[in-house]
Design a protein around this motif. Sequence first.
Motif, PDB file in Angstrom:
ATOM      1  N   THR A 101       0.846  -1.190   0.000  1.00  0.00           N
ATOM      2  CA  THR A 101       0.000   0.000   0.000  1.00  0.00           C
ATOM      3  C   THR A 101       0.882   1.240   0.000  1.00  0.00           C
ATOM      4  O   THR A 101       1.857   1.303   0.746  1.00  0.00           O
ATOM      5  N   ASP A 102       0.540   2.194  -0.839  1.00  0.00           N
ATOM      6  CA  ASP A 102       1.295   3.453  -0.903  1.00  0.00           C
ATOM      7  C   ASP A 102       0.627   4.448   0.047  1.00  0.00           C
ATOM      8  O   ASP A 102      -0.193   5.266  -0.352  1.00  0.00           O
ATOM      9  N   GLU A 103       1.000   4.343   1.322  1.00  0.00           N
ATOM     10  CA  GLU A 103       0.381   5.191   2.340  1.00  0.00           C
ATOM     11  C   GLU A 103       0.689   6.668   2.126  1.00  0.00           C
ATOM     12  O   GLU A 103      -0.124   7.536   2.465  1.00  0.00           O
ATOM     13  N   THR A 104       1.856   6.964   1.567  1.00  0.00           N
ATOM     14  CA  THR A 104       2.241   8.359   1.345  1.00  0.00           C
ATOM     15  C   THR A 104       1.239   9.070   0.441  1.00  0.00           C
ATOM     16  O   THR A 104       0.810  10.193   0.716  1.00  0.00           O
ATOM     17  N   THR A 105       0.840   8.412  -0.641  1.00  0.00           N
ATOM     18  CA  THR A 105      -0.148   8.997  -1.552  1.00  0.00           C
ATOM     19  C   THR A 105      -1.487   9.182  -0.849  1.00  0.00           C
ATOM     20  O   THR A 105      -2.123  10.236  -0.958  1.00  0.00           O
ATOM     21  N   ILE A 106      -1.936   8.163  -0.141  1.00  0.00           N
ATOM     22  CA  ILE A 106      -3.232   8.235   0.539  1.00  0.00           C
ATOM     23  C   ILE A 106      -3.258   9.408   1.514  1.00  0.00           C
ATOM     24  O   ILE A 106      -4.204  10.211   1.528  1.00  0.00           O
ATOM     25  N   ILE A 107      -2.215   9.514   2.324  1.00  0.00           N
ATOM     26  CA  ILE A 107      -2.154  10.583   3.326  1.00  0.00           C
ATOM     27  C   ILE A 107      -2.128  11.946   2.657  1.00  0.00           C
ATOM     28  O   ILE A 107      -2.860  12.861   3.046  1.00  0.00           O
ATOM     29  N   GLU A 108      -1.255  12.095   1.665  1.00  0.00           N
ATOM     30  CA  GLU A 108      -1.095  13.401   1.017  1.00  0.00           C
ATOM     31  C   GLU A 108      -2.392  13.877   0.382  1.00  0.00           C
ATOM     32  O   GLU A 108      -2.775  15.039   0.507  1.00  0.00           O
TER      33      GLU A 108
END
Length: 316
Positions: A101-108
């Motif tokens: 999961t690309d958490e960085t994208t989700i958060i941003e």
Amino acid sequence: MPGTIRFRDEFAAGDVASALRDALGGIGTDEDAVINIMGNHCLAQRLEIAEAYKVAYGKDLVEDIKSELSGDFEETVVALLTPMRTLEAKQLHDAISGAGTDETTIIEVLATKTNDEIEEIKAAYKEEYDAELEEDLCSDTSGYFRRLLVSLLTAGREPDEGVDTDRAEEDARKFFEAGEARWGTEEAEINAILCLRSRSQLEATFYEFEKMADKSIEDSIKDECGGDLQEGYLAIVESTKNMAGFFAHRIYNSVRGWGTNDSHLIRIIVSRSEIDMEEIDAAYRQQYEQSLEEVIESECSGDYKKILIAVVRMQD
């Protein structure tokens, strides 16, 4: 400060569509013409160009772009031709698809949006994938991080209607007590504050906390929680304090070290190009003593480099 791409007054969609057809339809592709057109028209005009292209030639511009271009250059041009909320919905879908999961994208994406923008992203996601964004995110995340995302997706942030100092002091004390005594059991309280208070109210809360704790809210978060939850909390705090500085830091993270995270770089530059790219460039210069154009020059190459520079460079 405004974005770097702005509405062009002298504009005829049919003429630009014809120029694109010439650039894509001959022997070889005129990449410079594509770059010039994409980097000098705002999203509304680019979408109008795509519609004129379809009307005139009976073909989908994005599909022709995909057949003629490749790699990061293709990804950037396709992003520039995608409605913003659709683009963000697709990025969220990509972030939770496949391995990991690309958490960085989700958060941003979620931590920086207004209530209306989150609702628009949810609608775009439903239209693109016939699925609920919240359900898909919940199936791919867990624990307190999942709860933070659900809180953000409720799009319940209060409107900016001035600052209630008493409330700011009360919320600051909740942060302080959670950190000092029992962080790990008070995330529901923290989520409610970070995801429901207006941005101006949050700024006042952070100010009161820092007086109370004698350290920054960022340092407290780093001391008291870790992983994706820490990144999520920090994204809300940092983007509330300084949105341009937050995105400058995100760009820096995408290019530092070995290799460049091109998908992250493309997303930020395309999505902020009409909002505050000039301000992000100023913040980047202040924080890292380098312009965005200089960092792109050093980290990227070829037509991909040219299109990113065209987007971040201030139009005449």
